[in-house]
Design a protein around this motif. Structure first.
Motif, PDB file in Angstrom:
ATOM      1  N   GLY A  91      31.930  27.496  54.741  1.00  8.61           N
ATOM      2  CA  GLY A  91      30.820  26.757  54.161  1.00  8.61           C
ATOM      3  C   GLY A  91      30.980  26.629  52.661  1.00  8.61           C
ATOM      4  O   GLY A  91      31.758  27.359  52.025  1.00  8.61           O
ATOM      5  N   GLU A  92      30.231  25.727  52.061  1.00  6.53           N
ATOM      6  CA  GLU A  92      30.316  25.527  50.613  1.00  6.53           C
ATOM      7  C   GLU A  92      29.804  26.739  49.834  1.00  6.53           C
ATOM      8  O   GLU A  92      30.091  26.861  48.639  1.00  6.53           O
ATOM      9  CB  GLU A  92      29.510  24.292  50.206  1.00  6.53           C
ATOM     10  CG  GLU A  92      30.145  22.973  50.622  1.00  6.53           C
ATOM     11  CD  GLU A  92      29.362  21.767  50.143  1.00  6.53           C
ATOM     12  OE1 GLU A  92      29.986  20.823  49.622  1.00  6.53           O
ATOM     13  OE2 GLU A  92      28.120  21.774  50.291  1.00  6.53           O
ATOM     14  N   HIS A  93      29.085  27.619  50.507  1.00  4.40           N
ATOM     15  CA  HIS A  93      28.498  28.767  49.816  1.00  4.40           C
ATOM     16  C   HIS A  93      29.061  30.084  50.338  1.00  4.40           C
ATOM     17  O   HIS A  93      28.364  31.093  50.452  1.00  4.40           O
ATOM     18  CB  HIS A  93      26.973  28.712  49.944  1.00  4.40           C
ATOM     19  CG  HIS A  93      26.395  27.478  49.342  1.00  4.40           C
ATOM     20  ND1 HIS A  93      25.912  27.428  48.055  1.00  4.40           N
ATOM     21  CD2 HIS A  93      26.286  26.222  49.832  1.00  4.40           C
ATOM     22  CE1 HIS A  93      25.511  26.200  47.784  1.00  4.40           C
ATOM     23  NE2 HIS A  93      25.724  25.445  48.852  1.00  4.40           N
ATOM     24  N   THR A  94      30.353  30.078  50.617  1.00  4.40           N
ATOM     25  CA  THR A  94      31.054  31.272  51.082  1.00  4.40           C
ATOM     26  C   THR A  94      31.650  32.019  49.895  1.00  4.40           C
ATOM     27  O   THR A  94      32.203  31.410  48.986  1.00  4.40           O
ATOM     28  CB  THR A  94      32.170  30.888  52.066  1.00  4.40           C
ATOM     29  OG1 THR A  94      31.586  30.275  53.224  1.00  4.40           O
ATOM     30  CG2 THR A  94      32.968  32.102  52.504  1.00  4.40           C
ATOM     31  N   GLY A  95      31.541  33.342  49.908  1.00  2.68           N
ATOM     32  CA  GLY A  95      32.151  34.156  48.861  1.00  2.68           C
ATOM     33  C   GLY A  95      31.553  33.868  47.501  1.00  2.68           C
ATOM     34  O   GLY A  95      30.405  33.421  47.367  1.00  2.68           O
ATOM     35  N   THR A  96      32.301  34.142  46.444  1.00  4.73           N
ATOM     36  CA  THR A  96      31.858  33.788  45.098  1.00  4.73           C
ATOM     37  C   THR A  96      31.776  32.274  45.012  1.00  4.73           C
ATOM     38  O   THR A  96      32.734  31.573  45.324  1.00  4.73           O
ATOM     39  CB  THR A  96      32.825  34.325  44.039  1.00  4.73           C
ATOM     40  OG1 THR A  96      32.949  35.750  44.186  1.00  4.73           O
ATOM     41  CG2 THR A  96      32.320  34.003  42.639  1.00  4.73           C
ATOM     42  N   TYR A 153      29.367  28.593  43.301  1.00  7.38           N
ATOM     43  CA  TYR A 153      28.277  28.019  42.523  1.00  7.38           C
ATOM     44  C   TYR A 153      27.441  27.138  43.441  1.00  7.38           C
ATOM     45  O   TYR A 153      27.933  26.610  44.442  1.00  7.38           O
ATOM     46  CB  TYR A 153      28.789  27.217  41.322  1.00  7.38           C
ATOM     47  CG  TYR A 153      29.448  25.888  41.654  1.00  7.38           C
ATOM     48  CD1 TYR A 153      28.694  24.721  41.775  1.00  7.38           C
ATOM     49  CD2 TYR A 153      30.828  25.796  41.832  1.00  7.38           C
ATOM     50  CE1 TYR A 153      29.297  23.502  42.063  1.00  7.38           C
ATOM     51  CE2 TYR A 153      31.433  24.584  42.129  1.00  7.38           C
ATOM     52  CZ  TYR A 153      30.652  23.442  42.242  1.00  7.38           C
ATOM     53  OH  TYR A 153      31.251  22.239  42.545  1.00  7.38           O
ATOM     54  N   SER A 154      26.162  27.018  43.124  1.00  2.00           N
ATOM     55  CA  SER A 154      25.263  26.111  43.838  1.00  2.00           C
ATOM     56  C   SER A 154      24.833  25.015  42.882  1.00  2.00           C
ATOM     57  O   SER A 154      24.377  25.293  41.765  1.00  2.00           O
ATOM     58  CB  SER A 154      24.027  26.850  44.353  1.00  2.00           C
ATOM     59  OG  SER A 154      24.388  27.833  45.293  1.00  2.00           O
ATOM     60  N   ALA A 155      24.980  23.765  43.309  1.00  2.00           N
ATOM     61  CA  ALA A 155      24.565  22.613  42.525  1.00  2.00           C
ATOM     62  C   ALA A 155      23.087  22.308  42.788  1.00  2.00           C
ATOM     63  O   ALA A 155      22.521  22.751  43.797  1.00  2.00           O
ATOM     64  CB  ALA A 155      25.427  21.406  42.882  1.00  2.00           C
ATOM     65  N   GLY A 204      36.304  25.358  40.623  1.00  2.00           N
ATOM     66  CA  GLY A 204      36.110  25.177  42.064  1.00  2.00           C
ATOM     67  C   GLY A 204      36.064  23.710  42.420  1.00  2.00           C
ATOM     68  O   GLY A 204      35.937  22.845  41.552  1.00  2.00           O
ATOM     69  N   PRO A 205      36.151  23.388  43.704  1.00  2.00           N
ATOM     70  CA  PRO A 205      36.113  21.990  44.126  1.00  2.00           C
ATOM     71  C   PRO A 205      34.787  21.322  43.772  1.00  2.00           C
ATOM     72  O   PRO A 205      33.745  21.966  43.737  1.00  2.00           O
ATOM     73  CB  PRO A 205      36.278  22.073  45.650  1.00  2.00           C
ATOM     74  CG  PRO A 205      36.838  23.416  45.918  1.00  2.00           C
ATOM     75  CD  PRO A 205      36.332  24.307  44.836  1.00  2.00           C
ATOM     76  N   ARG A 206      34.855  20.027  43.528  1.00  2.00           N
ATOM     77  CA  ARG A 206      33.653  19.208  43.371  1.00  2.00           C
ATOM     78  C   ARG A 206      33.642  18.227  44.545  1.00  2.00           C
ATOM     79  O   ARG A 206      34.056  17.090  44.440  1.00  2.00           O
ATOM     80  CB  ARG A 206      33.655  18.485  42.026  1.00  2.00           C
ATOM     81  CG  ARG A 206      33.515  19.418  40.830  1.00  2.00           C
ATOM     82  CD  ARG A 206      33.408  18.670  39.509  1.00  2.00           C
ATOM     83  NE  ARG A 206      34.583  17.846  39.255  1.00  2.00           N
ATOM     84  CZ  ARG A 206      34.572  16.528  39.211  1.00  2.00           C
ATOM     85  NH1 ARG A 206      33.447  15.857  39.435  1.00  2.00           N
ATOM     86  NH2 ARG A 206      35.682  15.864  38.964  1.00  2.00           N
ATOM     87  N   ASN A 207      33.176  18.710  45.676  1.00  2.00           N
ATOM     88  CA  ASN A 207      33.173  17.888  46.888  1.00  2.00           C
ATOM     89  C   ASN A 207      32.202  16.715  46.757  1.00  2.00           C
ATOM     90  O   ASN A 207      31.184  16.816  46.068  1.00  2.00           O
ATOM     91  CB  ASN A 207      32.758  18.737  48.089  1.00  2.00           C
ATOM     92  CG  ASN A 207      33.715  19.883  48.341  1.00  2.00           C
ATOM     93  OD1 ASN A 207      34.920  19.741  48.169  1.00  2.00           O
ATOM     94  ND2 ASN A 207      33.189  21.031  48.737  1.00  2.00           N
ATOM     95  N   ALA A 256      30.298  25.078  45.853  1.00  2.00           N
ATOM     96  CA  ALA A 256      31.647  25.304  46.361  1.00  2.00           C
ATOM     97  C   ALA A 256      32.092  26.722  46.064  1.00  2.00           C
ATOM     98  O   ALA A 256      31.669  27.318  45.058  1.00  2.00           O
ATOM     99  CB  ALA A 256      32.645  24.329  45.731  1.00  2.00           C
ATOM    100  N   PRO A 257      32.952  27.289  46.941  1.00  2.00           N
ATOM    101  CA  PRO A 257      33.626  28.534  46.574  1.00  2.00           C
ATOM    102  C   PRO A 257      34.298  28.348  45.220  1.00  2.00           C
ATOM    103  O   PRO A 257      34.871  27.291  44.940  1.00  2.00           O
ATOM    104  CB  PRO A 257      34.638  28.728  47.707  1.00  2.00           C
ATOM    105  CG  PRO A 257      34.037  28.012  48.868  1.00  2.00           C
ATOM    106  CD  PRO A 257      33.353  26.811  48.270  1.00  2.00           C
TER     107      PRO A 257
END
Length: 283
Positions: free
Chosen positions: A90-95, A97-99, A265-268, A274-275
């Motif tokens: 998921g986009e919120h796995t591990g360390t 950031y949340s947009a 980190g990625p900017r999907n 993203a992790p």
């Protein structure tokens, strides 16, 4: 400091400065329009540290209900001439950031933010002693005011990083009566963690610490105390260009004040976060 570390520090400083100024001058939205006309200077620093855990499904605790995390080798140098892994998470796995769009409709997603939103002055608020006494500790307005008396005013538009010490329990083990990352080592419930109070987050916003941009970070699953099932502290934070930074580590390597962070980190497309590999820059 080794020559290799010095070179890395200089290179990253240049990269960070260019990225911020480029974002301020030209923006990075899908249409290339300017979203921030502000400029700033990146101060000199002497060391770069990782504030992220390695992204490893064997070691990474997944937040309850999130998609499972797997990492599979698909190609090898021996068989295919190159090495490649297939990652499912998921986009919120591990360390990570949340947009803003993680909690808000029509808010900015990862691909709509400026480069400068990912580079922030940082302060570390050490609450380990209080958490040792009470795993449900909530940072209050009074606590933040006392912190300012000791360390000076919080920088504007900054990252406030909460050092709870819970990262020492990092791992996927879970259970009500055993010490885990999910209960911050308390062995007193399946999910318990310290965090910011609602009033404290409002105070940080009102005083411009979390202003047009900024972040709340922590070495737990998020800035919300475990006693708040609504995640209202995250809801308040994720407005404008602001982030939450979750599952941090190595905060002992950062100064209390004077540091900066670079959020990688990625900017999907339409990404809610993203992790992330988060770099701490120390004077």
């Amino acid at each position: 400091m080794s020559r290799r570390t010095s070179v890395l520090a200089v290179a990253l400083a240049l990269t960070a400065s260019v990225a911020y100024l480029a974002g301020s001058a030209a923006g990075s939205g899908a249409g290339g329009t300017t979203t921030s006309g502000e400029r700033t200077a990146i101060p000199g620093f002497s060391r770069v540290v990782f504030l992220s855990h390695a992204n490893d499904p064997v070691r990474t605790p997944v937040f309850p209900g999130d998609p499972p995390f797997s990492l599979t080798t698909k190609f090898t140098v021996h068989d295919d001439g190159f090495y490649l892994q297939y990652i499912k998470e998921g986009e919120h796995t591990g360390t990570h950031y949340s947009a803003p769009c993680h909690f808000h409709v029509a808010a900015r997603c990862a691909d709509e933010l400026d480069p400068g939103d990912f580079i922030l002055p940082a302060v570390v608020v050490d609450v380990r002693a209080r958490v040792h006494e009470n795993v449900d500790f909530q940072v209050s307005v009074a606590y933040l005011k006392k912190w300012q008396e000791q360390h000076g005013a919080f920088p504007k538009n900054s990252a406030v990083l909460l050092w709870t010490g819970c990262d020492r329990w990092w791992g996927p083990r879970i259970g009500r009566d055993v010490p885990t990352y999910y209960n911050c080592g308390s062995a007193a419930g399946r999910f318990r963690q310290p965090g910011f109070s609602k009033a404290a987050v409002r105070w940080l916003i009102h005083n411009g610490v979390l202003a047009k941009r900024g972040a709340l970070g922590t070495d737990t699953f998020g800035p919300d105390p475990g006693s708040d099932p609504t995640f209202f502290e995250t809801f308040l934070t994720l407005r404008k260009h602001r982030f939450t930074l979750e599952n941090l580590t190595n905060l002992d390597a950062m100064p209390t004040t004077g540091g900066w962070i670079v959020i990688g980190g990625p900017r999907n497309r339409h990404g809610s976060g993203a992790p992330s590999t988060i770099f701490g820059l120390t004077p």
